[in-house]
Design an enzyme around this catalytic site. Sequence first.
Site, short mmCIF file in Angstrom:
data_model
loop_
_atom_site.label_atom_id
_atom_site.label_comp_id
_atom_site.label_asym_id
_atom_site.label_seq_id
_atom_site.Cartn_x
_atom_site.Cartn_y
_atom_site.Cartn_z
N ASP A 1 0.24 -7.60 0.68
CA ASP A 1 -0.64 -8.43 -0.08
C ASP A 1 -0.44 -9.90 0.00
O ASP A 1 -1.20 -10.65 -0.79
CB ASP A 1 -0.31 -7.96 -1.78
N ASP B 1 2.71 -11.33 4.86
CA ASP B 1 2.40 -10.14 5.42
C ASP B 1 1.49 -9.97 6.43
O ASP B 1 1.08 -9.07 7.40
CB ASP B 1 2.11 -8.96 4.24
N ASP C 1 5.73 -3.13 1.46
CA ASP C 1 6.26 -4.39 1.10
C ASP C 1 6.59 -3.86 -0.39
O ASP C 1 5.86 -3.35 -1.07
CB ASP C 1 5.20 -5.47 1.18
#
Length: 804
Positions: free
Chosen positions: A541, A545, A310
């Site tokens: 985080d 996700d 990410d």
Amino acid sequence: MAPETTEQSARTREEEPLRGLSDDEVRERVREGKVNADTDVKTKSVRQIVAEHTLTLFNAINVFMAALVISTGSYKNCAFMIVVIANLAIGIVQEVRAKRKVDRLTIVAAKDVTVIRGGERRQVPVHEVVLDDLVALAHGDQVPADGVVVEGSPRMDESLLTGESDAIEKNVGSEVLSGSFVDSGAFVYRVTRVGREGFAARINAEAKYVKRVNSEMLSALEEIIRLGTTCLLVLGPVLFVRIILTGKYDYNAAVLQTVAAVVGMIPQGLVLLTSSVLAIATTRLAMRNVLVQQAYCVETLARVDVLCLDKTGTITTGAMEVAEVRGDAAQAAVTIAHASADDANETARAVIEYGRAHAVEPLAVTRAVPFSSRTKYSGCVTADGTCLAMGAAQFVLGERAAEVRAELDGFDQLMRVLVVARVDGFAPDGSIEGKPEVLGFLGIRDQIRDTAAQTMEFFKRQGVQIRVISGDDPRTVSGIAGVVGVPDADRYVDASTLSGEKDVDRAVRDCRVFGRVTPQVKRQIVRKLREEGHVVAMTGDGVNDVLALKDADCSVAMASGSAAARNVAEIVLVDNDFAHLPEVVAEGRRSINNLQRSAALFLTKTFFSAVLAAFCILMPPYPFVPVQMSLVSAAVIGIPSFLLALEPNHERVRGRFISNVLTSSLPASLSIVAALVATICCCRALGWSDATMSTMCMMQMLVVGVALIYRISRPLNPLRVAVLAIVLATIGVGTTLGASFFSIATPTVNSAVASTVVAVLAIVLFNRLYDESVREGGAKGLVGFLIKRLEKLNEREQRVRRRG
């Protein structure tokens, strides 16, 4: 008078939005269950952890065997339970410790929220917020439950939910989502959804299933234990009955011989060694601020061939930075940012940090003009009456923005360019008055982690493919990925244009960077990669996700992210530093490479025990009692395995766990079986006692065991030579000073000569089989055939595990 309906009371509150609910209304909603509870993913309870480690087939078999031994009164033969208890304790302690640390992170991150009730502002825990509550938030606060803005115009950071790093402007009537943060501004909103109905809670709910560990090593161990269990359930009772029927042995002798055979089929020490080595690995990583919640994921990360990242929080820090300043903009920009420092957004904080780093002092101000969604700029009036403004060119300069187009185009495409100008003044509502005079320009961009490029280079060298998945604009993500060295970063796709599963499959095959990705599509990408046979690691985080983290083979979360991400991840980076991942990989390689070598020693005993038990059904008795197997296990399996398993080893993990282990263990097992069968036949033919036969058989095992240790330790180094010396010393002490305890008989001259001849022939056979098993192109002959059969069993287990 008719009671007021819910709709009427809601309209009344709209007219008086700052009074909020009364205490009676709050109590009513609590009774109706309209509270903000059960919104997050929780860690396992201690009871669950203890149950998962205790209630296993491995433990059940060993407890049953111990009960049988106790029934004979020969308590020294229960020594094998020490290994079982140690393995149980290590597993429980390691996982409980990780759970409690994650729980502490969640408690530290939690904070009370301000609600307006009865016209008063009160601090309450997040789980006590109720439906229709008025919640007051300011810069940096997290939204506890979904709702609608009733006062104020904030800018919201929804990156934990959507992956989109740009702040979103909200006005009265706009919806705010649980899990988002206030980037700038203060506002009041009314709660419209609580508990499991909230946006973040709905995503979290999809993550509340038990994730099976995808560990090749674990599946191999489970398959070996299942195979051993099948053998002992078939061979154990038959062997016991056969020994009794000979008429030469009573119940106690038959039980001890049968338990010795059965215990040998279950690789107890290997399970303990694996738990110990992984516990040591997790402890070492914890010292580097890496929290491992599931020990076997250390192996998985060592085998990863695709890493999904990410952008926000991994490649970038999540903050902004001033990358370039042109003209005389520095002091004016720092002054404007400091003027509204109490409500600074990410841009203002970046400017303040720039001033601090470059010793640029702000001027004294008499008026601050904070950033607003209406004006799109911020400004101030200094003590000498100078009026300054900072923002995007089209909002500060208006129609004159075209005059500076060439200057704006000269900045890097990854930068957001701000104009700093001197203006004649500001109207009471903050509007610019007069003709702006451009002082200079600022280039603002996402702050890239200092270690990002180095980390990407490490994974490239290891042959790990990298995918960058983000909710941001794909062009921006592609540019940042290219800066840090992600291969093929120009192959990007806007995930919002993917209309179906076929589009996603094609994008996964062709692209390396994915922008504007929703949580569901992010999960699809991870699933597709796994379906193609890749071992996938995912970092993240945010709540957005969570679904992908659950579906990845190994998931890594940042401690500063959402509690849901931390709780579902196998690895948590406590200091939020993505650069620790190479350390995790190195620790995994040391553990797995050494365990593969040590596992060969344990499985040698497992395989020959099963074959020997089958032979002894035909020609009883079984030549050992449990305490004798304990000496063999300690001298040529346990001690060298533990010492070799801690040796530094950062070589890339190659091949499959089961194949690598069988390549070494099967030649030794077959050689030991041949030696023991020859010894048993010799003793039966010459009429030697059971004690002599037992002693001779134990010597054959020890000799071939030492030969195996020597072969797997090549090339020799000081540590490996020391291990061999310790093994020989242990055998010497055990067979002399400990002869009585281990039931070792004094050999006669004839039995010593016969034992030596058989041992030499066993070593010759072992070396020949070993050379065939490690040759290029794979093992051949009987060893190769057996490896292929066992590999198929393991492959079937892996397929079931991945589908699960």
